[in-house]
Design an enzyme around this catalytic site. Sequence first.
Site, PDB file in Angstrom:
ATOM      1  N   HIS A   8      12.344   0.794  90.879  1.00 17.77           N
ATOM      2  CA  HIS A   8      12.933  -0.177  90.044  1.00 17.77           C
ATOM      3  C   HIS A   8      13.695  -1.053  91.240  1.00 17.77           C
ATOM      4  O   HIS A   8      14.379  -0.523  91.809  1.00 17.77           O
ATOM      5  CB  HIS A   8      14.050   0.939  89.433  1.00 17.77           C
ATOM      6  CG  HIS A   8      14.779  -0.260  88.282  1.00 17.77           C
ATOM      7  ND1 HIS A   8      14.693  -1.312  88.087  1.00 17.77           N
ATOM      8  CD2 HIS A   8      15.893   0.130  87.688  1.00 17.77           C
ATOM      9  CE1 HIS A   8      15.847  -1.872  87.175  1.00 17.77           C
ATOM     10  NE2 HIS A   8      16.420  -0.620  86.958  1.00 17.77           N
ATOM     11  N   HIS A  37       0.100  -2.954  87.010  1.00 24.78           N
ATOM     12  CA  HIS A  37      -0.051  -2.258  88.018  1.00 24.78           C
ATOM     13  C   HIS A  37      -0.383  -0.451  87.591  1.00 24.78           C
ATOM     14  O   HIS A  37       0.287   0.262  88.187  1.00 24.78           O
ATOM     15  CB  HIS A  37       1.406  -1.929  88.891  1.00 24.78           C
ATOM     16  CG  HIS A  37       1.739  -3.114  89.521  1.00 24.78           C
ATOM     17  ND1 HIS A  37       1.335  -3.702  90.922  1.00 24.78           N
ATOM     18  CD2 HIS A  37       2.444  -4.222  88.939  1.00 24.78           C
ATOM     19  CE1 HIS A  37       1.905  -4.582  91.150  1.00 24.78           C
ATOM     20  NE2 HIS A  37       2.742  -5.278  90.010  1.00 24.78           N
ATOM     21  N   TYR A  96      12.469  -2.720  84.648  1.00 17.15           N
ATOM     22  CA  TYR A  96      11.448  -1.725  85.215  1.00 17.15           C
ATOM     23  C   TYR A  96      12.221  -0.129  84.615  1.00 17.15           C
ATOM     24  O   TYR A  96      11.590   0.610  84.208  1.00 17.15           O
ATOM     25  CB  TYR A  96      11.832  -1.525  86.840  1.00 17.15           C
ATOM     26  CG  TYR A  96      10.945  -2.495  87.622  1.00 17.15           C
ATOM     27  CD1 TYR A  96      11.260  -3.888  87.324  1.00 17.15           C
ATOM     28  CD2 TYR A  96       9.832  -2.018  88.023  1.00 17.15           C
ATOM     29  CE1 TYR A  96      10.403  -4.787  87.907  1.00 17.15           C
ATOM     30  CE2 TYR A  96       8.933  -2.945  88.663  1.00 17.15           C
ATOM     31  CZ  TYR A  96       9.154  -4.223  88.637  1.00 17.15           C
ATOM     32  OH  TYR A  96       8.228  -5.329  89.135  1.00 17.15           O
ATOM     33  N   ASN A 145       4.820  -6.645  96.838  1.00 19.49           N
ATOM     34  CA  ASN A 145       3.432  -7.186  96.756  1.00 19.49           C
ATOM     35  C   ASN A 145       2.694  -7.363  98.050  1.00 19.49           C
ATOM     36  O   ASN A 145       3.584  -7.490  98.873  1.00 19.49           O
ATOM     37  CB  ASN A 145       3.097  -8.233  95.766  1.00 19.49           C
ATOM     38  CG  ASN A 145       3.273  -7.909  94.189  1.00 19.49           C
ATOM     39  OD1 ASN A 145       3.151  -6.574  93.884  1.00 19.49           O
ATOM     40  ND2 ASN A 145       3.476  -8.937  93.511  1.00 19.49           N
TER      41      ASN A 145
HETATM   42 FE1  HDE Z   1       6.856  -5.922  88.471  1.00 25.77          FE
HETATM   43  N1  HDE Z   1       6.617  -4.428  87.051  1.00 25.77           N
HETATM   44  N2  HDE Z   1       7.582  -7.233  87.096  1.00 25.77           N
HETATM   45  N3  HDE Z   1       6.509  -7.149  90.004  1.00 25.77           N
HETATM   46  N4  HDE Z   1       5.891  -4.404  89.697  1.00 25.77           N
HETATM   47  C1  HDE Z   1       6.023  -3.246  86.975  1.00 25.77           C
HETATM   48  O1  HDE Z   1       7.326  -1.427  86.185  1.00 25.77           O
HETATM   49  C2  HDE Z   1       7.817  -6.851  86.181  1.00 25.77           C
HETATM   50  C3  HDE Z   1       6.820  -8.391  89.777  1.00 25.77           C
HETATM   51  C4  HDE Z   1       5.533  -4.528  90.969  1.00 25.77           C
HETATM   52  O2  HDE Z   1       3.681   1.563  91.819  1.00 25.77           O
HETATM   53  C5  HDE Z   1       6.476  -2.153  85.680  1.00 25.77           C
HETATM   54  O3  HDE Z   1       7.260   0.829  86.169  1.00 25.77           O
HETATM   55  C6  HDE Z   1       8.280  -8.325  85.718  1.00 25.77           C
HETATM   56  C7  HDE Z   1       6.976  -9.319  91.214  1.00 25.77           C
HETATM   57  C8  HDE Z   1       5.084  -3.441  91.561  1.00 25.77           C
HETATM   58  O4  HDE Z   1       4.696   1.975  90.084  1.00 25.77           O
HETATM   59  C9  HDE Z   1       7.366  -3.564  84.843  1.00 25.77           C
HETATM   60  C10 HDE Z   1       8.447  -9.017  86.568  1.00 25.77           C
HETATM   61  C11 HDE Z   1       6.589  -8.087  91.929  1.00 25.77           C
HETATM   62  C12 HDE Z   1       4.715  -2.554  90.339  1.00 25.77           C
HETATM   63  C13 HDE Z   1       7.386  -4.667  85.687  1.00 25.77           C
HETATM   64  C14 HDE Z   1       7.664  -8.619  87.621  1.00 25.77           C
HETATM   65  C15 HDE Z   1       6.311  -7.011  91.332  1.00 25.77           C
HETATM   66  C16 HDE Z   1       5.153  -3.305  89.232  1.00 25.77           C
HETATM   67  C17 HDE Z   1       5.162  -1.786  85.343  1.00 25.77           C
HETATM   68  C18 HDE Z   1       8.736 -10.570  86.325  1.00 25.77           C
HETATM   69  C19 HDE Z   1       6.450  -8.230  93.648  1.00 25.77           C
HETATM   70  C20 HDE Z   1       4.231  -1.170  90.285  1.00 25.77           C
HETATM   71  C21 HDE Z   1       5.486  -0.276  85.199  1.00 25.77           C
HETATM   72  C22 HDE Z   1      10.070 -10.803  86.032  1.00 25.77           C
HETATM   73  C23 HDE Z   1       7.657  -8.672  94.525  1.00 25.77           C
HETATM   74  C24 HDE Z   1       5.258  -0.275  90.837  1.00 25.77           C
HETATM   75  C25 HDE Z   1       6.674  -0.246  86.057  1.00 25.77           C
HETATM   76  C26 HDE Z   1       4.602   1.178  90.809  1.00 25.77           C
HETATM   77  C27 HDE Z   1       5.555  -2.631  88.124  1.00 25.77           C
HETATM   78  C28 HDE Z   1       7.849  -5.929  85.534  1.00 25.77           C
HETATM   79  C29 HDE Z   1       7.357  -9.278  88.695  1.00 25.77           C
HETATM   80  C30 HDE Z   1       5.761  -5.751  91.758  1.00 25.77           C
HETATM   81  C31 HDE Z   1       6.859  -3.563  83.615  1.00 25.77           C
HETATM   82  C32 HDE Z   1       9.207  -8.206  84.293  1.00 25.77           C
HETATM   83  C33 HDE Z   1       7.339 -10.506  91.688  1.00 25.77           C
HETATM   84  C34 HDE Z   1       4.487  -3.117  93.004  1.00 25.77           C
HETATM   85  O5  HDE Z   1       8.571  -3.021  84.608  1.00 25.77           O
END
Ligand code: HDE
Length: 703
Positions: A338, A73, A361, A147
């Site tokens: 987060h 993202h 996060y 999402n």
């Molecule tokens: Fe994320 N995701 N994600 N994700 N995600 C990040 O956090 C992660 C997942 C989502 O505009 C990271 O600060 C794991 C689902 C959005 O700043 C990180 C898993 C959904 C955003 C991270 C998922 C999301 C992130 C990268 C699986 C939809 C952007 C930078 C267990 C429900 C937020 C950060 C923004 C961002 C980890 C799966 C949505 C690495 C480990 C499912 C919208 O922490």
Amino acid sequence: MAAESHDAKHRQLDEVRKDPQDTYLTTQQGVRVDHTDDALSAGERGPTLLEDFHAREKITHFDHERIPERVVHARGAGAYGHFQPYDGWLADYTVASFLTDPNERTPVFVRFSTVAGSRGSADTVRDVRGFATKFYTRQGNYDLVGNNMPVFFIQDGIKFPDFVHAVKPEPDNEMPQAASAHDTLWDFVQLQPETLHMMMWLMSDRALPRSYRMMQGFGVHTFRLVNAEGRGTFVKFHWKPALGTHSLVWDECQKIAGKDPDYNRRDLWEAIEAGQYPEWELGVQLVDESREFDFDFDLLDPTKIIPEEEVPVRPVGRLVLDRNPDNFFAETEQVAFHTANVVPGIDFTNDPLLQARNFSYLDTQLIRLGGPNFAQIPVNRPVADVANNQRDGYGQQRIHRGRTSYSENSLAGGCPVVGGTEAGAFAHYQEKVEGHKIRKRSESFQDHYSQATLFWNSMASWEKEHIVAAFRFELGKVDHQHVREGVVARLNHVDHELAVAVAEGVGVAPPQQAETPNHGRSSPALSQANSVTGTIATRKVAVLAADGVDSTEVEQIRRGLSERGAIAEVLALRDGKIRGANGGEVDVDRQINTMASVVYDGVIVPGGADSIRALSADGYAVHFVTEAYKHHKPVAASDEGMRLLQHAGIAEAEKAGGPNGVVADHGVVTAAGGALPDDFLAEFAAALGRHRVWDRDTASVPA
Ligand code: HDE
């Protein structure tokens, strides 16, 4: 400048907002600087001196300007706004007053994003879009990090690094950028059937939003609401856009990626600047805990939806975005969402993907934002009071007074005091858990195909065509034949016809018979065909003109579209003003070759013999019309304008309207003779309100 909300969050931010007016250039120490173009040197042609503290500070700061981009993202766009519940019905289920008190207007910051691409990649790639909302509630920050698709690729967070490594550019040559069409992603997919449902969404038009303002949002996981008695209720969160859910077509996306890589970001920014504030409705699906096992899937499995026909989405309130950030880095880049930022009344479930997110996060933000104090960055600061014994660390902004930084203490009168729920403290939902320590996916998570089939069955015929074309495109970029075969074999579990159609396009032997019979069920709510609202608000229409255009018609078009909330832009062969047929002048908004049909929702060609002669002699103008037609957009012309449509090879324009009559045929609206009839714009607006004309066969159109 648009009207701005000025709530508690903005009053807080005002304290750190800086304007350049009436300031002198200074160092970081506040010392005024008399010269910033030449470094201090020993003699005119001599070496630069170390004592030039201004030059050293300026360059050092520059050297450290970049921070790591988000690991996923990375590319996003954000805006401020507010959320307000309609009424209090949800109070039976949650103590979170920002969801239940219609008098409470909660400030928010929302960030939309693509997932796979780097910070500088294009907006219109085939990808999931993030839809993350930070609610600055009076009880503390609540983040709904969702999402634009309601399911996810994997079921357990431990697989996330594998999945992301597979979808990101390949490690040897860092290609392709921001694209899923490559071997490693599809290898992962063919080996992991749990990805199948999400892959159907990713190959659908949902992955190509026309605008962030025209996207649904989903919390994805099943969360839990908790009421005043401590009773829990399962909940799925939904955002529904007021403008309907609409997409671009794939050919268009690829072209926009070059013509305007900032297409979605610009669209959001411009709409807010113009005061056309985007809106969404928050809805919830509620499931009583007693019904936890009533479904043929597991509520804890993030690769499953709860079909809306089984559990309706009930409206809760309205989100409005009404203010752009002042500084991209300070706000949109430094905002930190987060999943574990919850407030009393909202809690987690044991969804294994959510559990991993609750770790990830905070962890990633520690390095991305350089230490443990990022919650003090202005955009991240709650409007609720913060008091604890966490101390020091890089970038500490607070001056904590007193001798105590531990709990319990008697020296500071026990403060900060640990309050109970009566004081509004968060109390974790008490769920009974027992079991053996094991590494094993639950049996209830094993059906990977039924809902992929449900999605496929729910699509309109044009949506199905787009999905087949998307699979063919993506697999067509895959070098390994066994990977193509593996994916087709998986699709044969989803739907036999789909598998055959994809196989035929990518040089794979079509499967002889279905692997799993299609269950025949569908969920109409999944189709974008059912989200058309008819509005043309904020849609952009190109009006093609040259010297000699019928300026009365141009005026009528401008006025008529503006009255309906749409935006007309006159594109001509040159900037400035052009001559009208009967004298007078027309203001040009854009030189046509700086734009392209792909950044407009429709095109109108007014009459005027000289204008049409000039446009017909310009390949760019002709292509503009053909391309808009190819992409199923409404195309309209009056009088001589029809000749440009005919020149562009548009068959419907051949049988165009008789005198003072309007003909609308497959979204091609024509009128001949005299003044523009009233119906002309009404027909055009009706086609535009349907977003695209899907029953137009454009397969043979060369654009
Ligand atoms: Fe994320 N995701 N994600 N994700 N995600 C990040 O956090 C992660 C997942 C989502 O505009 C990271 O600060 C794991 C689902 C959005 O700043 C990180 C898993 C959904 C955003 C991270 C998922 C999301 C992130 C990268 C699986 C939809 C952007 C930078 C267990 C429900 C937020 C950060 C923004 C961002 C980890 C799966 C949505 C690495 C480990 C499912 C919208 O922490």
